[in-house]
Each structure stands twice: as structure tokens, then as C-alpha cells.
Design a protein around this motif. Structure first.
Motif, short mmCIF file in Angstrom:
data_model
loop_
_atom_site.label_atom_id
_atom_site.label_comp_id
_atom_site.label_asym_id
_atom_site.label_seq_id
_atom_site.Cartn_x
_atom_site.Cartn_y
_atom_site.Cartn_z
N GLU A 57 -12.68 -4.98 -2.85
CA GLU A 57 -11.62 -5.98 -2.65
C GLU A 57 -10.48 -5.79 -3.64
O GLU A 57 -9.31 -5.93 -3.29
N LEU A 60 -8.45 -2.81 -2.47
CA LEU A 60 -7.63 -3.20 -1.31
C LEU A 60 -6.44 -4.05 -1.75
O LEU A 60 -5.30 -3.83 -1.30
N LYS A 64 -2.48 -3.03 -1.22
CA LYS A 64 -1.56 -3.93 -0.51
C LYS A 64 -0.40 -4.36 -1.40
O LYS A 64 0.77 -4.32 -0.99
N GLU A 102 -12.71 2.97 3.11
CA GLU A 102 -12.50 1.72 3.85
C GLU A 102 -11.08 1.19 3.63
O GLU A 102 -10.42 0.74 4.57
N VAL A 103 -10.60 1.28 2.40
CA VAL A 103 -9.22 0.85 2.12
C VAL A 103 -8.24 1.74 2.88
O VAL A 103 -7.31 1.24 3.53
N ARG A 105 -8.83 3.32 5.65
CA ARG A 105 -8.94 2.99 7.08
C ARG A 105 -8.19 1.72 7.40
O ARG A 105 -7.40 1.66 8.35
N GLU A 106 -8.43 0.68 6.59
CA GLU A 106 -7.81 -0.63 6.89
C GLU A 106 -6.28 -0.59 6.78
O GLU A 106 -5.59 -1.27 7.51
N LEU A 107 -5.76 0.23 5.87
CA LEU A 107 -4.30 0.28 5.63
C LEU A 107 -3.65 1.54 6.18
O LEU A 107 -2.47 1.78 5.94
N ASP A 108 -4.43 2.36 6.90
CA ASP A 108 -3.91 3.60 7.51
C ASP A 108 -3.22 4.49 6.46
O ASP A 108 -2.05 4.87 6.62
N TYR A 155 -14.76 9.86 8.71
CA TYR A 155 -13.64 8.90 8.77
C TYR A 155 -12.43 9.50 9.49
O TYR A 155 -11.64 8.78 10.11
#
Ligand code: VAH
Length: 321
Positions: A57, A60, A64, A102-103, A105-108, A155
């Protein structure tokens, strides 16, 4: 690549990569992170954040907050430390990597993480090791590197994350002290040559390993990340190397600058066993063909540059103390 978050910035690769990317992409476009803050150019001469990569978290949130488009994940334990603390190595190397993927993937995000010659094992062809071959490492470090390569390819194929990586050989640099690797004898030797004109090697005579000077490693990361994706047949991870040598050869190279340099041996059985499980020399033809990998430093050029730059660093450090 426009705005980049890097993990593990205080490590051997991160401490030089951070400064190079700040120079190339602008200080305001590079967010350096590590588990601790120290008085260093990495922490003091640009954007720096404390980050524990086992906390997804927080990673991420930082990505962001800074609106990055690229994540370079370097935080990991190296081979000898990982062999002493295998459970911690798995948690950090694999838990941190999964969080970083994962970060991404989530934020491309475009994504880079290094593998290593440590991803190979005793069953791998030792000379001209192919790009695609058997990978059955016998160290925890190697297990995490093979698993990491497979996870990064997953991924890419499953989620379309633009993952790219290289299998680094032993890396030699003067900006940070050796950090628990097996190839670190090839860093230690330069420090000791300047301080004592002698070195006792913990890796035995005749032990060949692939090696590379850090400027070539940094060039490889930037070149691969900027490469045209349509040319990439492989992604995780490319064999790269600049040279392969054994301790007597690096000692002979040093004697061309310090003629009375002497070396003897006190072999560390743990790190010797790790080194013996790795290849002697890699085939880097895929990296050359798919993204123009082109190292500039051979052993003697590296030795001259390393001794010159390290002498200045040691002199400055002694003045500061
Ligand atoms: C180590 N320097 O010795 C690192 C590297 C190929 C070696 O992975 O663990």
C-alpha cells in the motif's frame, strides 16, 4: 520513460542508477526510495522517500503521489546474505517483487527488475550459457531470481504489464562498499590493492564468473527500458555480460597499474560453493540482437578507471573523517 520510481536506491546498482536517471530525465522526475535515509547524494540531491517494499500500500501510494510511469525494482538480498537468511530472502525478494508488480499492474507502469547469473545452477551449460536453457539454481537467491523471471513474464503475458529484465553478472563499482554478494571479491580486491597492495581472495583460483563494470550495467538498464518493444523476443530476463575472469586474471590486470600487488587465498566455502554453481561465461547474443546491448569496458579498461576513481574517493573519505 518520463517519471520513474526506484526501489533499493542505496544499494550497489541503485546508488549509481539514481544519479544517472536524475541527470538524463531531470531530478524532479526521479523518485528514489529505500528502507532508510542516509547522508548521501541519493538522499540529499533529489526526491527521496522511505519505502519498505514489503508494504504494498505504501508503494502504491508513493507511485500515485508522484504520478510515475515507470517502476524500477531493485530492493533485494544478494546471494551470500540470502544463503545465510533464506526465509527472509524469500519474503523480501519475492514479497517485494509481487508488490512491485501489482503496483505496476494497477497503474499500468513500465517495469524493470534485475535477475542474475545466480538464476542458473550446476546443471546449466557453463560456457556460452544460452539465453534459453536449464535453470535449476541451488541457492535461495537463485530460486528467487528464477521465480522472479517467471513472475515478470507472467505479468507480461497475463496482464500486459511491460516487464523487462536482465541477468546481471557480477557488478563492479566504486561508489558503494560490497553488499553481501559472491562476486564482491572483484570489488574488495580494488579497495585492498589501493590500501595494502595486497588481497586475500575468498574465491578460489581458476573460478571463472561473468562480470561487468557498473557504467555498462547502468547503460544496459536505460537502453533496455527505452528499447522498441516490437523488437523484444525475450523479456525476463536477458543474458548480459562484458567479461569473464578468474581471480588470477584480475590480479594480473591490477599489477599493470600496481606492479608490486600481491594476492593469496583464504577460500570461503559458502561463497565458493555458490560461485561453483554459476556459469563461467554467458552468451549475450539475444540482448545484442534485440536491443543493441553493447558493453564498453573490458578488464584492463575497468581496472584503470576503477583504481583512478576509487583512489580519489578514498582520499576524499579520509579528508572528510
Ligand atoms: C551477488 N553481486 O554476488 C551479486 C550478483 C551475479 C552476482 O547477483 O549476489
Amino acid at each position: 520513460m518520463k517519471k520513474i520510481l526506484i526501489t533499493g536506491c542505496l544499494g550497489q546498482i541503485g546508488s549509481e542508477l539514481t544519479m544517472r536517471l536524475r541527470n538524463d530525465y531531470g531530478t524532479e522526475n526521479v523518485i528514489a526510495t529505500d528502507i532508510r535515509h542516509i547522508d548521501s547524494p541519493v538522499c540529499n540531491e533529489g526526491l527521496f522517500e522511505i519505502l519498505d517494499v514489503t508494504n504494498k500500500e505504501s508503494m502504491l501510494e508513493l507511485a500515485k503521489k508522484h504520478e510515475v510511469d515507470t517502476l524500477i525494482h531493485l530492493a533485494a538480498l544478494l546471494s551470500a546474505v540470502a544463503e545465510a537468511k533464506p526465509q527472509l530472502a524469500w519474503d523480501l525478494n519475492m514479497g517485494g517483487l509481487m508488490n512491485a508488480l501489482e503496483v505496476a499492474r494497477e497503474l499500468d507502469l513500465k517495469f524493470f527488475t534485475p535477475s542474475s547469473i545466480g538464476s542458473f545452477g550446476p546443471g546449466t551449460p557453463a560456457n556460452d550459457t544460452p539465453q534459453d536453457t536449464l535453470q535449476r539454481p541451488t541457492t535461495m537467491y537463485g530460486v528467487t531470481k528464477v521465480a522472479g523471471e517467471l513472475l515478470c513474464d507472467y505479468y507480461y503475458t497475463k496482464f500486459g504489464v511491460d516487464t523487462r529484465g536482465v541477468r546481471f553478472p557480477g557488478l563492479i563499482s566504486y561508489t558503494t562498499l560490497p553488499g553481501g554478494g559472491t562476486t564482491d571479491y572483484a570489488v574488495d580486491i580494488y579497495y585492498e590493492a589501493l590500501k595494502k597492495k595486497s588481497y586475500t581472495s575468498f574465491i578460489g583460483e581458476g573460478t571463472y564468473m561473468d562480470m561487468m563494470y557498473m557504467p555498462d550495467a547502468i547503460d544496459a538498464i536505460v537502453t533496455l527500458l527505452e528499447a522498441d518493444p516490437s523488437r523484444l523476443v525475450h523479456r525476463n530476463a536477458f543474458n548480459i555480460t562484458a567479461m569473464s575472469f578468474e581471480p588470477e586474471q584480475i590480479a594480473a590486470s591490477i599489477r599493470k597499474v600496481i606492479p608490486d600487488f600481491k594476492m593469496d587465498y583464504d577460500v570461503d566455502p559458502v561463497r565458493q560453493k555458490i560461485a561453483d554453481s554459476w556459469p563461467d561465461s554467458l552468451d549475450a547474443s539475444c540482448a545484442k540482437n534485440e536491443w543493441d546491448f553493447n558493453p564498453k569496458f573490458d578488464l584492463d579498461r575497468m581496472t584503470h578507471d576503477m583504481l583512478e576513481k576509487l583512489a580519489k574517493k578514498l582520499e576524499n573519505d579520509s579528508v572528510v573523517k
